[in-house]
Every structure is written in structure tokens, then in C-alpha cells.
Design a protein around this motif. Structure first.
Motif, PDB file in Angstrom:
ATOM      1  N   GLN A  86      60.167  11.798  53.753  1.00  0.00           N
ATOM      2  CA  GLN A  86      61.416  12.568  53.754  1.00  0.00           C
ATOM      3  C   GLN A  86      62.366  12.059  52.682  1.00  0.00           C
ATOM      4  O   GLN A  86      63.016  12.846  51.975  1.00  0.00           O
ATOM      5  CB  GLN A  86      62.072  12.481  55.141  1.00  0.00           C
ATOM      6  CG  GLN A  86      61.300  13.184  56.239  1.00  0.00           C
ATOM      7  CD  GLN A  86      61.923  12.979  57.603  1.00  0.00           C
ATOM      8  OE1 GLN A  86      62.961  12.330  57.745  1.00  0.00           O
ATOM      9  NE2 GLN A  86      61.296  13.519  58.637  1.00  0.00           N
ATOM     10  N   SER A  87      62.432  10.725  52.562  1.00  0.00           N
ATOM     11  CA  SER A  87      63.299  10.150  51.538  1.00  0.00           C
ATOM     12  C   SER A  87      62.808  10.527  50.141  1.00  0.00           C
ATOM     13  O   SER A  87      63.613  10.798  49.236  1.00  0.00           O
ATOM     14  CB  SER A  87      63.334   8.623  51.699  1.00  0.00           C
ATOM     15  OG  SER A  87      64.145   8.027  50.723  1.00  0.00           O
ATOM     16  N   PHE A  88      61.493  10.555  49.959  1.00  0.00           N
ATOM     17  CA  PHE A  88      60.914  10.954  48.666  1.00  0.00           C
ATOM     18  C   PHE A  88      61.301  12.398  48.327  1.00  0.00           C
ATOM     19  O   PHE A  88      61.708  12.692  47.200  1.00  0.00           O
ATOM     20  CB  PHE A  88      59.390  10.815  48.738  1.00  0.00           C
ATOM     21  CG  PHE A  88      58.676  11.230  47.484  1.00  0.00           C
ATOM     22  CD1 PHE A  88      58.461  10.322  46.460  1.00  0.00           C
ATOM     23  CD2 PHE A  88      58.218  12.531  47.331  1.00  0.00           C
ATOM     24  CE1 PHE A  88      57.801  10.702  45.306  1.00  0.00           C
ATOM     25  CE2 PHE A  88      57.559  12.923  46.183  1.00  0.00           C
ATOM     26  CZ  PHE A  88      57.344  12.010  45.162  1.00  0.00           C
ATOM     27  N   ASP A  89      61.171  13.287  49.309  1.00  0.00           N
ATOM     28  CA  ASP A  89      61.513  14.697  49.077  1.00  0.00           C
ATOM     29  C   ASP A  89      62.981  14.852  48.709  1.00  0.00           C
ATOM     30  O   ASP A  89      63.334  15.625  47.799  1.00  0.00           O
ATOM     31  CB  ASP A  89      61.202  15.525  50.330  1.00  0.00           C
ATOM     32  CG  ASP A  89      59.713  15.641  50.591  1.00  0.00           C
ATOM     33  OD1 ASP A  89      58.930  15.452  49.632  1.00  0.00           O
ATOM     34  OD2 ASP A  89      59.330  15.898  51.748  1.00  0.00           O
ATOM     35  N   GLU A  90      63.843  14.114  49.421  1.00  0.00           N
ATOM     36  CA  GLU A  90      65.278  14.225  49.147  1.00  0.00           C
ATOM     37  C   GLU A  90      65.616  13.672  47.765  1.00  0.00           C
ATOM     38  O   GLU A  90      66.425  14.254  47.039  1.00  0.00           O
ATOM     39  CB  GLU A  90      66.058  13.473  50.224  1.00  0.00           C
ATOM     40  CG  GLU A  90      65.956  14.099  51.611  1.00  0.00           C
ATOM     41  CD  GLU A  90      66.581  13.222  52.676  1.00  0.00           C
ATOM     42  OE1 GLU A  90      67.108  12.130  52.315  1.00  0.00           O
ATOM     43  OE2 GLU A  90      66.540  13.599  53.874  1.00  0.00           O
TER      44      GLU A  90
END
Length: 358
Positions: A162-166
Motif C-alpha cells: 500500500q505504501s508503495f502504491d501511494e
């Protein structure tokens, strides 16, 4: 007055008659040698009092017989010699002899990568008894290890995704950008929890004259688990330990099955009991300890029930078909442990599951 004139009350007849299953002494300090290292041991020695009219046993004879173990490498053969001395000095009084020896075995353990090493203490108890059916010897060991929760690891990976996507939603996706992000604190927004766990082993040993197979058993267990606790470490060892934990994600169930397959191949062991737990002080997410237990000990092959079961065993029997693993997980996750008990019944690794767990 000479020694022969002194009264010996133990030789008198008891006014209240009855046989006693065990009489003796506990927590006797005794210097022992285990795995080549001298340790401060504790001995509990005793015999049965089968002569119902006898007043008592001879405690001093038990105590003096223990001197045969002083500063000598501990072995089943040495212990059997002491048990024989217990019985020889209590002829007409006792048919069974008992000896428990406990302490902490000291083993030097190497670091994972660097040339450093350090000492680790492994609590143990050797429980031996001898009667008309022969000698029984059981080695109890407590071995610590590190375990990382597979569920927590999966949740951490999801947060990293999720952090990567954000982060890269509006950022060009290049090798250098991803490499830099993974090396930053933002690249690891969550980590899986791990804890110091313990395995408590009870190993029924073959009656061999060799030294106690304590170090061999510890090595096998630590190799099977893959995440033995460390002693002296440098940063390179810390990194290797983090890698080992990441590559050995384990529930208690996983660790129990690893140990089952490892211990059943150890030649010196004819039966075992395995208990795994995470002590309260080591838990990261809950304030209670994760524990489980069983009240059943490994039974003798001479037991009628066991003999009946053994008669039905054939070569090549798949133990996984009948292995009973007691699941004590509760809805509050207060217990995350398993117990396995089994006996080998022939030289072809055929085995049968233990009696019902209590």
C-alpha cells in the motif's frame, strides 16, 4: 564407644506398616561434567521401600553413591552404575531405584557470519529409574529459539504494498527510485512481530554406554528450527539473523512438525514428547503466555495396550495418517502450542501415536 555400638533406627520394625513408592533426597549439590564442561548439578536420589515392616531406608548410602558421578562426563552407563549401588545397598528393602540429575549445560555457539562465539546455557534434567524390568532414562531439555509470525509477516507485506502504491502513484517508476525508496524508512512502514519461543523436550533414550546425547539433540533441534538464539554478534550477524527469521516464518504448528520429523530420525531416541510455547515476557502482541501441555508420559513397550497397538504396525505405515497434534488455540489467542508424543516400535521407523492427550 565404637561405631558398631551406635544405634541404627532404620533397621527397626515400623509399628505402622506399609510400602512406600519412593523415599530419598532432593536438590543435592553435585559437580557434574556435561558436553566436556564442568557444571553445578543437582541430584534427587531415592529408592522404593518395598519391605512394609522396615522403618526406613539408608539415606547416607544413597548420598555416598553419588560420588561416582563427580566431575565425570555424564552418561547412561555411569548413572546405571549409581542406581545399581542404590539397590545393592538396599537389598531386602528396595526393588526400584531413582536418580534425577539437573543443571544447565554450557555450549559454545558460533556467530552466524563473524568469527565470534559465545556461551549458551541449556537447562536439562536426566531422569533415570531402574527396576526388575531394566533401566529407563529420559532426558528433558529446554531450548530457546526465535520465531516470526507468518500472519504478521503477511500483514506487514500488505502495508508495504500500500505504501508503495501511494508513493509511486505520481512518481516515475525507475530502478533507482524504487531502490532508494526500499532503502528508506518509508520503504518499510511495517515489520512482522517475532518473539523468543521455547521448546520443551522429553526424550526417551536408548541404554547405551556413550556420553549423554545432549549436544547432538540440541544441534538437531536448532538446525531444524533455523533460528537459534545468538550470543556474541556484530552487525553482519544481526543481518544474517534477520534473514534467517524472514526465511523461517513459523507458527508453533510449523515448529512442532519440524521437530517431529527431526527427532524421529535420531538414533539415540526411542520416544519423545515435544512442547512448544512463547513465554509471557517474550510476547509482543498479547500480555498472556502461550502455553499448552499434556499429562501423558511416554509409556513402556511392555504395556499391554502398547503391545496390542504394536502388533498392528506394518513397515511403511504413514505416521501422518494417525499423528495426533493437540490444538489448544482459543478464540482469544491465549494458546498457540502443540504437543506430539510417539514411540518407535522397530528398526524401520514404524511408530504409533500416543495415548489420548489429557
Amino acid at each position: 564407644m565404637n561405631r558398631n555400638d551406635l544405634p541404627d533406627i532404620a533397621t527397626e520394625t515400623s509399628t505402622l506398616q506399609g510400602a512406600l513408592s519412593r523415599v530419598g533426597m532432593e536438590q543435592i549439590a553435585l559437580p557434574l561434567q556435561v558436553a566436556g564442561q564442568g557444571i553445578v548439578g543437582r541430584a534427587s536420589a531415592g529408592v522404593s521401600l518395598d519391605n512394609a515392616s522396615a522403618r526406613g531406608v539408608h539415606m547416607s548410602r544413597l548420598y555416598l553413591a553419588l560420588s561416582a558421578l563427580e566431575n565425570r562426563e555424564l552418561s547412561i552407563d555411569e548413572v546405571e552404575g549409581v542406581l545399581d549401588a542404590f539397590l545393592d545397598t538396599h537389598q531386602g528393602l528396595s526393588d526400584r531405584a531413582f536418580l534425577d540429575l539437573s543443571g544447565e549445560a554450557m555450549l559454545r555457539r558460533p556467530a552466524l557470519v563473524s568469527p565470534l562465539s559465545g556461551w549458551k546455557a541449556y537447562p536439562f534434567t536426566l531422569r533415570c529409574r531402574k527396576d526388575t524390568q531394566g533401566l529407563q532414562a529420559t532426558l528433558e531439555l529446554t531450548i530457546g529459539y526465535s520465531s516470526t509470525c507468518p500472519c504478521s509477516a503477511a500483514l506487514a507485506r500488505q502495508l508495504i504494498q500500500q505504501s508503495f502504491d501511494e508513493h509511486f502513484q505520481d512518481t516515475p517508476l525507475t530502478h533507482e527510485a524504487v531502490h532508494d525508496w526500499l532503502g528508506s524508512e518509508q520503504g518499510v512502514p511495517a515489520t512482522p512481530h517475532s518473539q523468543r519461543s521455547q521448546t520443551h523436550l522429553s526424550l526417551r533414550l536408548k541404554n547405551t554406554p556413550e556420553a549423554l546425547p545432549l549436544e547432538a539433540a540440541i544441534n538437531r533441534v536448532e538446525d531444524a528450527l533455523g533460528t537459534a538464539l545468538q550470543t556474541a554478534v556484530k552487525r553482519v550477524d544481526e543481518q544474517a539473523f534477520a534473514l534467517a527469521n524472514g526465511q523461517n516464518l513459523m507458527f508453533c504448528e510449523d515448529a512442532a512438525r519440524r521437530l517431529h520429523h527431526t527427532l524421529q530420525t535420531q538414533e539415540e531416541v526411542i520416544g519423545f514428547r515435544c512442547r512448544l510455547c512463547m513465554p509471557r515476557a517474550c510476547m509482543r502482541t498479547t500480555p498472556w503466555p502461550a502455553v499448552s501441555g499434556t499429562g501423558r508420559a511416554v509409556v513402556r513397550l511392555s504395556d499391554p495396550f502398547v503391545a496390542m497397538q504394536c502388533a498392528q504396525v506394518r513397515n511403511g505405515w504413514d505416521i501422518s495418517q494417525d499423528l495426533r497434534i493437540e490444538n489448544t488455540r482459543t478464540n482469544t489467542l491465549s494458546s498457540l502450542c502443540y504437543d506430539i508424543t510417539y514411540l518407535l516400535v522397530d528398526d524401520n521407523d514404524a511408530c504409533f501415536p500416543g495415548l489420548e492427550f489429557l
